[in-house]
Design a protein around this motif. Structure first.
Motif, short mmCIF file in Angstrom:
data_model
loop_
_atom_site.label_atom_id
_atom_site.label_comp_id
_atom_site.label_asym_id
_atom_site.label_seq_id
_atom_site.Cartn_x
_atom_site.Cartn_y
_atom_site.Cartn_z
N ALA A 11 0.82 -1.21 0.00
CA ALA A 11 0.00 0.00 0.00
C ALA A 11 0.85 1.26 0.00
O ALA A 11 0.41 2.32 -0.46
CB ALA A 11 -0.93 -0.01 1.21
N GLU A 18 -4.34 -4.78 -5.24
CA GLU A 18 -5.30 -3.91 -4.56
C GLU A 18 -5.07 -2.45 -4.89
O GLU A 18 -6.02 -1.65 -4.96
CB GLU A 18 -5.23 -4.13 -3.05
CG GLU A 18 -6.30 -3.39 -2.25
CD GLU A 18 -7.71 -3.79 -2.64
OE1 GLU A 18 -8.62 -2.93 -2.51
OE2 GLU A 18 -7.93 -4.94 -3.07
N ASN A 19 -3.83 -2.06 -5.11
CA ASN A 19 -3.54 -0.67 -5.48
C ASN A 19 -4.21 -0.32 -6.80
O ASN A 19 -4.79 0.76 -6.95
CB ASN A 19 -2.03 -0.46 -5.61
CG ASN A 19 -1.30 -0.59 -4.28
OD1 ASN A 19 -1.91 -0.47 -3.21
ND2 ASN A 19 -0.01 -0.83 -4.33
N ARG A 35 -6.79 -1.96 -8.03
CA ARG A 35 -8.24 -2.09 -7.83
C ARG A 35 -8.81 -0.80 -7.24
O ARG A 35 -9.88 -0.33 -7.67
CB ARG A 35 -8.52 -3.28 -6.91
CG ARG A 35 -10.00 -3.59 -6.75
CD ARG A 35 -10.24 -4.85 -5.94
NE ARG A 35 -9.84 -6.05 -6.68
CZ ARG A 35 -8.76 -6.79 -6.40
NH1 ARG A 35 -7.96 -6.46 -5.39
NH2 ARG A 35 -8.48 -7.83 -7.12
N ARG A 36 -8.11 -0.23 -6.27
CA ARG A 36 -8.58 1.03 -5.68
C ARG A 36 -8.65 2.14 -6.72
O ARG A 36 -9.47 3.05 -6.62
CB ARG A 36 -7.64 1.46 -4.55
CG ARG A 36 -7.72 0.61 -3.29
CD ARG A 36 -7.03 1.31 -2.13
NE ARG A 36 -6.83 0.42 -1.00
CZ ARG A 36 -5.67 -0.17 -0.71
NH1 ARG A 36 -4.60 0.07 -1.46
NH2 ARG A 36 -5.57 -0.97 0.33
#
Length: 417
Positions: free
Chosen positions: A209, A229-230, A232-233
């Motif tokens: 993150a 996730e980076n 995806r955000r």
């Protein structure tokens, strides 16, 4: 393509591709640097065979891979190496990482070979394998890259032009903002490669993150847990991967690693399956050939036979002295490369392979250009569908990975006999 990955061996590439796919990123593994645009995907993993070659050649091949990945539009580059930091005092991790930094115009990159699921953890800059320091884990006996120092900072410094930075576990546990600030402080002090502690998966998610916007990330596959996730955000994910399918037909196991885990897996497999051992003297004299091995395999094809060069490290060392380390390694790799070609010609469609160098040789012999990612067999080891001239399913295992019954599970996961 959003995330472009450069892996220094084939098992490491499939390990990384497996991690990214499980975290929801459409992922394809490429066999070497493609000569055309990529298959549609969000993450592309270029599998090289650069771990144990000369540093200057490893750098050259890695830069070619980088250029191709940037042409595909990648926003971030991941340089993947083994979670046991396999390298020599000369390289190749340090030289490749510094060359990638220079080519990208990046000021710094993290160094994090951690993979908790396989027992690899970094604390106070020292790498552990389960409850043992790296230098006491069996890796100190590795025939190509003996790891005799568990201090990743000190080992990496031998390979680099500049000083090595460090972010400790106390800062990591404070979360992404503190991690980002600590990394920036180390970079500001001129330390371009920054070793960072991590013990659990949560640490890796926190580190990832903190890496939003970083041009280069380096580490083991564990660090890739949080990278999807980076994206995806940022609302960038959504592509669907091509479906993996099992394939029914004859299966064979091949083992070239001499790690402690590989020896245990081999012993377990040979209790219920026939095995053919490579004899270094016969191999070097040309009296043991891939054609002979294929003839033997045909006789035992219903029993999913094993062909192996796995041996006790002391015996391996003696053979290296007798025949020459490089000469013997090249002969064994050439044997497995040709054997893979002949196995597929003989109708074998499932191949489970142990050992990074052996896996690279097998994939080269199959003439596949890319690999689709299937279900995970053991931590870090997915089932793979080779895309090329002939249909074949593969499992490519790093020497230290996998449970004792890995080969049975792998061949079953690839399809029915």
């Amino acid at each position: 393509m959003l995330l472009g990955c450069i892996a220094d061996d084939f098992t490491g590439a499939s390990d990384l591709a497996n991690t990214l796919a499980r975290q929801g990123m459409s992922t394809v593994q490429f066999v070497g640097v493609p000569d055309k645009p990529a298959l549609e995907c969000e993450a592309g993993v270029v599998a090289l065979k650069t771990r144990s070659i000369a540093p200057e050649e490893a750098v050259a091949q890695s830069l070619v891979a980088l250029d191709w990945l940037l042409e595909q539009g990648c926003q971030q580059i991941f340089f993947k190496y083994c979670s046991t930091f396999d390298s020599t005092p000369q390289g190749n991790i340090g030289p490749v990482a510094e060359a990638l930094l220079d080519a990208l115009g990046a000021h710094s990159a993290v160094v994090c070979p951690v993979f908790p699921a396989a027992g690899r953890r970094l604390f106070m800059g020292h790498l552990f394998v389960n409850d043992r320091l790296l230098s006491e884990s069996g890796m100190e006996k590795h025939p190509l890259n003996p790891m005799i120092d568990p201090d990743v900072r000190r080992w990496l410094r031998l390979q680099t032009k500049g000083e090595v930075g460090f972010v400790g576990y106390k800062q990591v546990r404070m979360g992404p903002e503190e991690i980002a600030a600590a990394l920036e402080a180390e970079a500001g002090a001129g330390r371009r490669l920054i070793v960072i502690d991590a013990v659990e998966d949560d640490d890796l998610f926190a580190i990832a993150a903190a890496l939003v916007g970083q041009k280069l990330v380096t580490g083991g596959s564990g660090l890739a847990l949080g990278l999807p996730e980076n994206f995806r955000r940022a609302g960038l994910l959504g592509k669907q991967s091509a479906p993996y399918t099992r394939l029914s037909g004859p299966g064979v196991a091949l083992s070239g690693s001499c790690s402690t885990a590989s020896q245990a897996q081999l012993a377990h497999y040979l209790k219920s399956h026939p095995g053919l051992a490579l004899d270094p003297a016969e191999l070097m004299a040309g009296r043991q050939t891939p054609d002979m091995a294929v003839a033997w395999i045909r006789e035992h094809l219903d029993s999913q036979p094993m062909v192996y060069s796995t041996a006790d490290p002391k015996q391996v060392a003696a053979d290296q002295i007798r025949f020459g380390r490089q000469e013997l390694a090249e002969r064994i790799e050439g044997f497995f490369r040709m054997l893979a070609t002949k196995l597929v010609e003989a109708g074998v469609v499932r191949i489970a392979v142990g050992g990074g160098e052996t896996s690279g040789s097998v994939v080269a012999g199959l003439d596949a250009h890319s690999l689709l990612i299937g279900p995970e067999i053991d931590p870090g080891v997915p089932a793979l569908a080779a895309i090329g001239t002939r249909p074949v399913r593969l499992a490519l295992k790093s020497g230290n990975f996998g449970a004792p019954d890995f080969y049975e599970k792998a061949l079953n996961a690839l399809g029915d006999g």
